[in-house]
Design a protein around this motif. Structure first.
Motif, PDB file in Angstrom:
ATOM      1  N   ILE A 244       0.845  -1.204   0.000  1.00 21.65           N
ATOM      2  CA  ILE A 244       0.000   0.000   0.000  1.00 21.65           C
ATOM      3  C   ILE A 244       0.874   1.245   0.000  1.00 21.65           C
ATOM      4  CG2 ILE A 244      -1.643   1.343   1.385  1.00 21.65           C
ATOM      5  CD1 ILE A 244      -2.894  -1.272   2.276  1.00 21.65           C
ATOM      6  N   GLY A 245       2.016   1.158   0.675  1.00 22.96           N
ATOM      7  CA  GLY A 245       2.942   2.294   0.702  1.00 22.96           C
ATOM      8  C   GLY A 245       3.460   2.676  -0.672  1.00 22.96           C
ATOM      9  N   PHE A 246       3.503   1.710  -1.604  1.00 21.78           N
ATOM     10  CA  PHE A 246       3.942   2.023  -2.975  1.00 21.78           C
ATOM     11  C   PHE A 246       3.088   3.124  -3.597  1.00 21.78           C
ATOM     12  CE2 PHE A 246       5.593  -2.582  -3.760  1.00 21.78           C
ATOM     13  CZ  PHE A 246       6.692  -2.311  -2.965  1.00 21.78           C
ATOM     14  N   PHE A 247       1.788   3.142  -3.255  1.00 25.26           N
ATOM     15  CA  PHE A 247       0.840   4.055  -3.904  1.00 25.26           C
ATOM     16  C   PHE A 247       0.887   5.472  -3.333  1.00 25.26           C
ATOM     17  CE2 PHE A 247      -0.771  -0.183  -4.649  1.00 25.26           C
ATOM     18  CZ  PHE A 247      -1.125  -0.145  -5.991  1.00 25.26           C
ATOM     19  N   ALA A 248       1.699   5.675  -2.300  1.00 21.78           N
ATOM     20  CA  ALA A 248       1.811   7.018  -1.730  1.00 21.78           C
ATOM     21  C   ALA A 248       2.459   7.978  -2.716  1.00 21.78           C
ATOM     22  CB  ALA A 248       2.612   6.969  -0.424  1.00 21.78           C
ATOM     23  N   ILE A 249       3.277   7.443  -3.605  1.00 20.96           N
ATOM     24  CA  ILE A 249       3.948   8.259  -4.619  1.00 20.96           C
ATOM     25  C   ILE A 249       3.617   7.699  -5.999  1.00 20.96           C
ATOM     26  CG2 ILE A 249       6.223   8.906  -5.540  1.00 20.96           C
ATOM     27  CD1 ILE A 249       7.227   9.022  -2.686  1.00 20.96           C
ATOM     28  N   LYS A 250       3.273   8.563  -6.911  1.00 20.47           N
ATOM     29  CA  LYS A 250       2.809   8.149  -8.236  1.00 20.47           C
ATOM     30  C   LYS A 250       3.825   7.268  -8.951  1.00 20.47           C
ATOM     31  CE  LYS A 250       1.339  10.058 -12.698  1.00 20.47           C
ATOM     32  NZ  LYS A 250       1.133  11.305 -13.482  1.00 20.47           N
ATOM     33  N   GLU A 251       5.098   7.654  -8.879  1.00 19.92           N
ATOM     34  CA  GLU A 251       6.138   6.942  -9.639  1.00 19.92           C
ATOM     35  C   GLU A 251       6.402   5.539  -9.097  1.00 19.92           C
ATOM     36  OE1 GLU A 251       6.254  11.093 -10.615  1.00 19.92           O
ATOM     37  OE2 GLU A 251       6.238  10.043  -8.674  1.00 19.92           O
ATOM     38  N   THR A 252       6.111   5.294  -7.821  1.00 23.13           N
ATOM     39  CA  THR A 252       6.320   3.952  -7.258  1.00 23.13           C
ATOM     40  C   THR A 252       5.034   3.122  -7.265  1.00 23.13           C
ATOM     41  OG1 THR A 252       5.935   4.792  -5.006  1.00 23.13           O
ATOM     42  CG2 THR A 252       8.216   4.698  -5.784  1.00 23.13           C
ATOM     43  N   SER A 253       3.914   3.736  -7.617  1.00 21.74           N
ATOM     44  CA  SER A 253       2.633   3.011  -7.650  1.00 21.74           C
ATOM     45  C   SER A 253       2.591   1.976  -8.771  1.00 21.74           C
ATOM     46  CB  SER A 253       1.467   3.993  -7.807  1.00 21.74           C
ATOM     47  OG  SER A 253       1.544   4.657  -9.066  1.00 21.74           O
ATOM     48  N   VAL A 254       3.537   2.055  -9.722  1.00 21.25           N
ATOM     49  CA  VAL A 254       3.563   1.106 -10.840  1.00 21.25           C
ATOM     50  C   VAL A 254       4.235  -0.212 -10.453  1.00 21.25           C
ATOM     51  CG1 VAL A 254       3.595   2.959 -12.540  1.00 21.25           C
ATOM     52  CG2 VAL A 254       5.761   2.051 -11.696  1.00 21.25           C
ATOM     53  N   LEU A 255       4.817  -0.265  -9.268  1.00 22.44           N
ATOM     54  CA  LEU A 255       5.480  -1.486  -8.827  1.00 22.44           C
ATOM     55  C   LEU A 255       4.466  -2.618  -8.683  1.00 22.44           C
ATOM     56  CD1 LEU A 255       7.856  -0.011  -6.096  1.00 22.44           C
ATOM     57  CD2 LEU A 255       8.581  -1.158  -8.188  1.00 22.44           C
ATOM     58  N   PRO A 256       4.800  -3.827  -9.136  1.00 21.98           N
ATOM     59  CA  PRO A 256       3.874  -4.960  -9.004  1.00 21.98           C
ATOM     60  C   PRO A 256       3.736  -5.390  -7.552  1.00 21.98           C
ATOM     61  CG  PRO A 256       6.004  -5.705  -9.818  1.00 21.98           C
ATOM     62  CD  PRO A 256       6.065  -4.207  -9.797  1.00 21.98           C
ATOM     63  N   PHE A 298      12.722   9.163  -6.367  1.00 22.80           N
ATOM     64  CA  PHE A 298      11.382   8.686  -6.031  1.00 22.80           C
ATOM     65  C   PHE A 298      11.447   7.491  -5.086  1.00 22.80           C
ATOM     66  CE2 PHE A 298      10.705  10.549 -10.371  1.00 22.80           C
ATOM     67  CZ  PHE A 298       9.974  11.644  -9.946  1.00 22.80           C
ATOM     68  N   GLY A 299      12.422   6.607  -5.309  1.00 17.99           N
ATOM     69  CA  GLY A 299      12.571   5.445  -4.441  1.00 17.99           C
ATOM     70  C   GLY A 299      12.926   5.845  -3.023  1.00 17.99           C
ATOM     71  N   LYS A 300      13.818   6.824  -2.900  1.00 19.25           N
ATOM     72  CA  LYS A 300      14.228   7.280  -1.571  1.00 19.25           C
ATOM     73  C   LYS A 300      13.091   8.007  -0.870  1.00 19.25           C
ATOM     74  CE  LYS A 300      18.449   8.179  -1.008  1.00 19.25           C
ATOM     75  NZ  LYS A 300      19.825   8.729  -1.054  1.00 19.25           N
ATOM     76  N   ALA A 301      12.310   8.774  -1.614  1.00 23.22           N
ATOM     77  CA  ALA A 301      11.169   9.472  -1.031  1.00 23.22           C
ATOM     78  C   ALA A 301      10.139   8.476  -0.515  1.00 23.22           C
ATOM     79  CB  ALA A 301      10.535  10.396  -2.074  1.00 23.22           C
ATOM     80  N   ASN A 302       9.887   7.424  -1.281  1.00 21.47           N
ATOM     81  CA  ASN A 302       8.941   6.404  -0.841  1.00 21.47           C
ATOM     82  C   ASN A 302       9.466   5.687   0.400  1.00 21.47           C
ATOM     83  OD1 ASN A 302       7.766   3.413  -0.984  1.00 21.47           O
ATOM     84  ND2 ASN A 302       6.354   4.783  -2.036  1.00 21.47           N
TER      85      ASN A 302
END
Length: 341
Positions: A244-256, A298-302
């Motif tokens: 769920i934390g992946f979706f906090a940032i748009k660029e990491t929301s694409v992670l499977p 983006f990865g570090k921000a997430n």
């Protein structure tokens, strides 16, 4: 006064180390990555931290249930609220002093539930062994399901940390370690038999006996199925919170969804190498996400957001637990007296 000063110095050291790691990881970013990092935090969906809070809280409650099951097998039945508060105070303490939380958990239940702390040490060791097994299972699932992504990284890490070492030296160290353990075992056995009349020796033996009883508690579990269920549920919550934390940032929301497995592995390693993952958690989560071609910023921000969610939860519930523990364990007559005008 001296003990408080030492405690303050230790806390300041680890807090300072964490702040330095955060500063260092951000400072060494390129201008492009830094801009991505700042923009990601500005546009992040912070409302998603709310379900993450609930999921992580559920994992902590489940951990308290599991610990209670181990204590039930030894004939003790502590209140769930006391067990949960002890777990949360332990997590809070670990942010300041590594492994202090394990000692504090045992001390709290020893005080409020009259459970011998030495026996609780054994249950803690059982829990850590189960968590370690669960962690290895997560690693295996990561390698099996995400082989194309993490396979190369795992192979390089194995070659660097194992195959590149002097095999003969490693073998000598292992043999020496086993030999030392055996010597200590027989030495303690001799001391306990020969000098048991000495009070200090009696106390040391009681500690080892209590640890043994705690370790063997897993054999007498009243409900092994429930213990296994909570062990699975705890790590399922960790995976769910990570995803769920992946979706906090748009660029990491694409992670499977399956990316949550290797990301959780990296995050767990971060909590091991620094207290509560301070500083290292965002850095290692960024490394995991880079395997999926997520830009560094983006990865570090997430990673920072996911760590902040865990930290704030522990801070709030941990301090609340410290405050309410003395009150909820007051004798009823004392509560009645304090409420009387």
């Amino acid at each position: 006064m001296q003990k408080r000063l030492i405690s303050f110095i230790k806390y300041a050291f680890f807090l300072g180390l964490g702040i330095f790691l955060v500063w260092w990881s951000i400072h060494k970013m390129s201008d492009k990555d830094y801009n991505e990092f700042v923009n990601a935090l500005k546009t992040a969906n912070y409302y998603l931290l709310i379900p993450v809070f609930f999921i992580l809280t559920a994992s902590h409650i489940s951990r308290a249930f599991r610990w209670k099951i181990l204590m039930n097998s030894m004939g003790y039945n502590p209140k769930l609220i006391n067990t949960f508060c002890a777990v949360m105070v332990g997590y809070l303490a670990n942010f300041a002093f590594p492994r202090l939380g394990e000692v504090l958990k045992c001390t709290i239940l020893g005080k409020y539930e009259k459970v011998p702390p030495d026996k609780l040490v054994g249950t803690i060791l059982v829990e850590r062994a189960v968590d370690l097994l669960s962690f290895f299972i997560i690693i295996i699932i990561s390698l099996l399901t995400q082989a194309k992504v993490v396979g190369g990284y795992a192979k390089d890490a194995f070659n660097e940390y194992f195959l590149s070492q002097n095999k003969e030296a490693a073998l000598i160290k292992i043999i020496a370690g086993i030999f030392i353990v055996v010597i200590i075992f027989f030495l303690l056995k001799f001391i306990f038999r020969k000098y048991l009349h000495i009070k200090l020796v009696q106390r040391i033996k009681n500690i080892f006996t209590g640890i043994k009883v705690g370790l063997l508690s897993v054999k007498n579990l009243p409900n092994k199925g429930l213990f296994i269920f909570h062990s699975i549920f705890i790590w399922a919550c960790y995976l769910g919170g990570t995803y769920i934390g992946f979706f906090a940032i748009k660029e990491t929301s694409v992670l499977p969804a399956l990316a949550a497995f290797p990301v959780l592995v990296f995050g767990t390693v971060a909590t091991i190498i620094t207290p509560g993952g301070i500083g290292s958690y965002p850095e290692l989560l960024m490394d995991a996400m880079k395997l999926y071609d997520i830009p560094e910023g983006f990865g570090k921000a997430n990673g920072l957001l996911q760590w902040a969610a865990q930290f704030l939860l522990t801070l709030v519930i941990g301090f609340t637990s410290v405050i309410i523990l003395p009150y909820i364990n007051k004798p009823k007559n004392e509560i009645g007296t304090s409420d009387t005008p």
